[in-house]
Motif scaffolding. Structure first.
Motif, PDB file in Angstrom:
ATOM      1  N   UNK A 141       0.831  -1.207   0.000  1.00  0.00           N
ATOM      2  CA  UNK A 141       0.000   0.000   0.000  1.00  0.00           C
ATOM      3  C   UNK A 141       0.865   1.256   0.000  1.00  0.00           C
ATOM      4  N   UNK A 142       1.927   1.261   0.786  1.00  0.00           N
ATOM      5  CA  UNK A 142       2.814   2.407   0.810  1.00  0.00           C
ATOM      6  C   UNK A 142       3.485   2.640  -0.532  1.00  0.00           C
ATOM      7  N   UNK A 143       3.909   1.563  -1.171  1.00  0.00           N
ATOM      8  CA  UNK A 143       4.529   1.676  -2.491  1.00  0.00           C
ATOM      9  C   UNK A 143       3.522   2.166  -3.528  1.00  0.00           C
ATOM     10  N   UNK A 144       2.289   1.667  -3.437  1.00  0.00           N
ATOM     11  CA  UNK A 144       1.265   2.080  -4.395  1.00  0.00           C
ATOM     12  C   UNK A 144       1.000   3.578  -4.290  1.00  0.00           C
ATOM     13  N   UNK A 145       0.879   4.069  -3.070  1.00  0.00           N
ATOM     14  CA  UNK A 145       0.604   5.497  -2.885  1.00  0.00           C
ATOM     15  C   UNK A 145       1.795   6.356  -3.320  1.00  0.00           C
ATOM     16  N   UNK A 146       2.998   5.894  -3.015  1.00  0.00           N
ATOM     17  CA  UNK A 146       4.189   6.645  -3.441  1.00  0.00           C
ATOM     18  C   UNK A 146       4.274   6.698  -4.959  1.00  0.00           C
ATOM     19  N   UNK A 147       3.948   5.584  -5.619  1.00  0.00           N
ATOM     20  CA  UNK A 147       3.992   5.556  -7.078  1.00  0.00           C
ATOM     21  C   UNK A 147       2.904   6.439  -7.676  1.00  0.00           C
ATOM     22  N   UNK A 148       1.724   6.428  -7.098  1.00  0.00           N
ATOM     23  CA  UNK A 148       0.635   7.273  -7.597  1.00  0.00           C
ATOM     24  C   UNK A 148       1.010   8.752  -7.536  1.00  0.00           C
ATOM     25  N   UNK A 149       1.602   9.154  -6.416  1.00  0.00           N
ATOM     26  CA  UNK A 149       1.982  10.559  -6.270  1.00  0.00           C
ATOM     27  C   UNK A 149       3.076  10.922  -7.282  1.00  0.00           C
TER      28      UNK A 149
END
Length: 300
Positions: A141-149
Motif C-alpha cells: 500500500x505504501x509503495x502504491x501510494x508513493x507511485x501514484x503521487x
C-alpha cells in the motif's frame, strides 16, 4: 570459432543503452507503460528483446492481474501482479515476448537523479538484491501510494517551473526508493548494508578489472581487511575477497554469454596477464572453462 573455442570477431555484442528523454518529459526521469515499452525501443532503434546493458536504474512495477517475463544476469523471472523488480545499471537484461501484453510501469532514472540526501543509501543498499519483491500488504500500500503521487507530479509538468518540477520529482522518487528499500529489507534473509560495505561495493564496481587484491581496496578505503570482510559478510553472506572475485566472474559471464570478445581479449579487459591465467581463475570459481560456459550459455 578459433583456437581454444575463441570467437573470431572482437566486437562487443552487448549493446549499452543510454536513457533517452521522451519529448515533453522532465529531464532525468522516465515513466513508461510496460505495454508501450517495445514500441518505444523500436522508435529509438533498439531491439526490445535483445540483450541490453542499461546505464540507468529501472524499477519495474507490475499491476495486479498481469504477468511479465524478464531475464537479468542469467536469472529468468516471471513477475506476477503486484511484483516489483529493481534492475540496476550495468546488469544485462532481456525482456520476454509477453512485454506488449504486460500491464505496469517502468521507472527509469540515471544514478545521479535521486535526491542524494535521502535516497543515495537506498540505491546503494540494494547493491546485492537480485530477486523480485512481492511486498506484503502494508508495504504494498505504501509503495502504491508513493507511485501514484510520483505519476501525478510526472504528468503535471506544466503546473510548476521546470526546476521546481524536477526537484519535486527527485523528492518523490526518494520516497519511493526508501519505501522499496524498506520493503526489501523486511524480507527474510535480506541483510542491510552499512556504509563500509557501500563504499567497498562502489570501489569494486569501479576497479574490479584493475585489481582483485583485497589489500588494495583496504588501503584505498582506509579500512583493514578484517573490517571489509566483516562488513561484506554481514551484507552479502560472503567474505570480501570472494565478493571481488564474484564480481569479476559475473562480468566474464556477461561477455561470454552475450559478447564476441575472444577469451584472450576478455582476459585482458578483466586485468589478467594472459588467457591461461583467466581460464584457471574462471574454472576454479565456476567449475567450468570460459569456452565451455560460452557454449552452454549460447545453446551450443
Amino acid at each position: 570459432m578459433g583456437k581454444n573455442g575463441q570467437v573470431a570477431r572482437g566486437s562487443d555484442d552487448i549493446r549499452d543503452l543510454a536513457l533517452r528523454r521522451t519529448a515533453g518529459s522532465p529531464p532525468g526521469l522516465e515513466l513508461v507503460e510496460l505495454a508501450g515499452l517495445a514500441e518505444r525501443a523500436r522508435r529509438h532503434g533498439n531491439d526490445p528483446y535483445a540483450s541490453l546493458r542499461p546505464a540507468f536504474h529501472q524499477i519495474v512495477a507490475v499491476r495486479p492481474g498481469s504477468r511479465l517475463t524478464v531475464s537479468v544476469d542469467f536469472a529468468r523471472y516471471e513477475l506476477s501482479g503486484g511484483a516489483w523488480l529493481w534492475i540496476r545499471p550495468g546488469q544485462v537484461q532481456r525482456w520476454g515476448t509477453d512485454l506488449p501484453r504486460a500491464r505496469g510501469l517502468v521507472i527509469a532514472f540515471p544514478p545521479g537523479f535521486p535526491d542524494t540526501g535521502t535516497a543515495a543509501a537506498s540505491v546503494a543498499g540494494l547493491a546485492t538484491v537480485r530477486a523480485p519483491l512481492q511486498p506484503d500488504a502494508p508495504h504494498a500500500e505504501g509503495l502504491r501510494r508513493a507511485l501514484e503521487h510520483l505519476r501525478y507530479e510526472y504528468r503535471a509538468m506544466a503546473e510548476l517551473p521546470l526546476e521546481s518540477h524536477v526537484q519535486v520529482l527527485r523528492h518523490l522518487l526518494a520516497v519511493l526508493l526508501v519505501r522499496l528499500a524498506r520493503a526489501y529489507g523486511s524480507e527474510p534473509g535480506e541483510p542491510a548494508a552499512d556504509e563500509t560495505f557501500r563504499r567497498f561495493h562502489a570501489a569494486v564496481e569501479r576497479d574490479f578489472a584493475v585489481t582483485r587484491r583485497l589489500e588494495d581496496y583496504a588501503a584505498a578505503l582506509g579500512y583493514s581487511r578484517r573490517t571489509l570482510t566483516r562488513a561484506t559478510r554481514t551484507a552479502t553472506g560472503m567474505p570480501a575477497k570472494r565478493y571481488i572475485d564474484e564480481r569479476v566472474v559475473l562480468e566474464a559471464k556477461r561477455e561470454l554469454a552475450h559478447g564476441r570478445l575472444t577469451i584472450t581479449a576478455l582476459a585482458a579487459r578483466l586485468g589478467f596477464t594472459d588467457a591461461s591465467d583467466f581460464t584457471a581463475f574462471f574454472r576454479q570459481r565456476t567449475g567450468t572453462t570460459p569456452t565451455a560456459f560460452r557454449a552452454t550459455a549460447r545453446g551450443a
